[in-house]
Motif scaffolding. Structure first.
Motif, PDB file in Angstrom:
ATOM      1  N   VAL A 136       0.870  -1.190   0.000  1.00  0.00           N
ATOM      2  CA  VAL A 136       0.000   0.000   0.000  1.00  0.00           C
ATOM      3  C   VAL A 136       0.898   1.229   0.000  1.00  0.00           C
ATOM      4  CG1 VAL A 136      -1.715   1.316   1.292  1.00  0.00           C
ATOM      5  CG2 VAL A 136      -1.850  -1.183   1.216  1.00  0.00           C
ATOM      6  N   ALA A 137       0.761   2.056  -1.000  1.00  0.00           N
ATOM      7  CA  ALA A 137       1.628   3.225  -1.140  1.00  0.00           C
ATOM      8  C   ALA A 137       1.126   4.380  -0.280  1.00  0.00           C
ATOM      9  CB  ALA A 137       1.680   3.664  -2.598  1.00  0.00           C
ATOM     10  N   PRO A 138       2.018   5.098   0.411  1.00  0.00           N
ATOM     11  CA  PRO A 138       1.597   6.277   1.172  1.00  0.00           C
ATOM     12  C   PRO A 138       1.214   7.410   0.217  1.00  0.00           C
ATOM     13  CG  PRO A 138       3.991   6.058   1.219  1.00  0.00           C
ATOM     14  CD  PRO A 138       3.470   4.828   0.539  1.00  0.00           C
ATOM     15  N   GLY A 139      -0.032   7.851   0.311  1.00  0.00           N
ATOM     16  CA  GLY A 139      -0.495   8.914  -0.582  1.00  0.00           C
ATOM     17  C   GLY A 139      -0.876  10.191   0.133  1.00  0.00           C
ATOM     18  N   MET A 140      -0.879  10.143   1.455  1.00  0.00           N
ATOM     19  CA  MET A 140      -1.316  11.305   2.234  1.00  0.00           C
ATOM     20  C   MET A 140      -0.762  11.196   3.644  1.00  0.00           C
ATOM     21  SD  MET A 140      -5.236  12.267   3.380  1.00  0.00           S
ATOM     22  CE  MET A 140      -5.793  12.869   1.792  1.00  0.00           C
ATOM     23  N   VAL A 141      -0.531  12.349   4.263  1.00  0.00           N
ATOM     24  CA  VAL A 141      -0.210  12.420   5.684  1.00  0.00           C
ATOM     25  C   VAL A 141      -1.387  13.074   6.396  1.00  0.00           C
ATOM     26  CG1 VAL A 141       1.274  13.470   7.436  1.00  0.00           C
ATOM     27  CG2 VAL A 141       2.292  12.482   5.371  1.00  0.00           C
TER      28      VAL A 141
END
Length: 343
Positions: A136-141
């Motif tokens: 799962v790619a980090p797309g937001m903080v």
């Protein structure tokens, strides 16, 4: 003896001026779904207060719906959202974000916050793994301001987090369920316009700051995801009678009411903090906002049982309990005085 609740900051209904305005406008006919004149006025007042005339503003019914809707709309299907291990979306929203199909990627916290260094370290390690396309790619903080421990990110911390997000091409979203209480804290080193410049999206909480319900989502640069209105409706976060949130926020942002009532909560919280200190009760965190976290022994908890309501937060290894006492826009000096007679 009167029993007083400090369990949260939405024990009361709504500020009297909101109720008055709802009654005054009750029989005026207006279009639904936020197309009414009250909502239009509220949006313009928020744009002015935030110093972002190009902003797109949307009103949603509550905090959990807002977090899930914004995160779902801003992420691709293979992306997740990074949050502190204590973050609200990771702990107290019943998996609402995951229910929408996005993983909450937790990283360690300090004082309820993710650090710029910790974020950079996680992202560097993630992309150093050659198998990352299978993950799962980090797309937001995701950050909350104030945090779940009442602490505040400084302007510098948010600037650094924002810079890291830009370096990796991901979004920064700020949960402002208690935004007013953060902005009115003496420890805050940024204002509403500064907040708007530091993120891709944020929201102004109404539910916890004087409204019956509702949150105002702001995309500061007019950068709302495509068809965001439809996404709100899909998530059950849209009121057919959009006037209800419009009138409330129009009232809150008239003559600075939102900030005035938020300041009341901070002043009462500082009185509460001083009270705990006078009583020799240690605090788990040095919170500058409306949530205070006294550490109580079993004996102290037994002594006040049935006299005051509060929340238990966590158990310490020595057997003592971290508790939470929250003030609100409606808390009075008399409430704090009553608490002093109880402790």
């Amino acid at each position: 003896m009167e029993k007083k609740s400090f369990t949260c900051d939405y024990n009361e209904g709504a500020h009297p001026l909101i109720l008055q305005r709802l009654l005054e406008t009750n029989m005026i006919q207006e279009p639904g779904y936020g197309e009414d004149s009250f909502t239009a006025s509220a949006k313009e007042k928020i744009r002015q207060a935030a110093g972002c005339p190009e902003a797109e503003v949307f009103f949603l019914v509550g905090g959990t719906q807002t977090n899930a809707t914004v995160i779902d709309a801003m992420l691709r299907s293979n992306e997740g959202v990074i949050a502190a291990s204590t973050g609200h979306i990771a702990v107290h929203e019943a998996g609402a974000v995951e229910f929408c199909g996005h993983k909450v990627i937790t990283i360690p916290q300090q004082e309820g916050k993710i650090s710029p260094e910790g974020l950079a370290s996680y992202l560097k390690a993630f992309y150093a793994d050659p198998t990352w396309p299978h993950m799962v790619a980090p797309g937001m903080v995701y950050t909350s301001w104030p945090t779940e421990y009442g602490t505040l990110y400084s302007r510098d911390e948010l600037l650094r987090i924002r810079g890291i997000c830009k370096d990796y091409g991901i979004k920064l979203f700020i949960d402002g369920a208690r935004l007013g209480y953060g902005l009115m804290s003496d420890a805050a080193d940024l204002d509403l316009p500064a907040m708007a410049r530091l993120c891709d999206a944020f929201y102004i909480g109404g539910t916890k700051v004087g409204a019956l319900c509702g949150e105002a989502v702001i995309f500061p640069d007019g950068n709302a995801p495509r068809n965001f209105f439809s996404t709100i409706k899909q998530h059950g976060a849209l009121l057919a009678k959009g006037r209800l949130t419009g009138i409330q926020f129009d009232t809150l942002f008239t003559d600075g009411l939102y900030f005035k009532i938020a300041r009341n909560a901070i002043e009462r919280a500082m009185e509460m903090k001083a009270l705990f200190e006078r009583k020799g009760i240690p605090l788990f965190k040095d919170s500058p906002t409306n949530q205070q976290f006294p550490i109580l022994t079993d004996e102290q908890m037994a002594a006040i049982e049935g006299k005051v309501l509060y929340e238990t937060w966590e158990k310490l290894t020595d057997g003592r309990t971290v508790t939470r006492f929250a003030t609100s826009w409606a808390t009075t000096r008399e409430d704090i005085a009553l608490l002093e007679t109880i402790l």
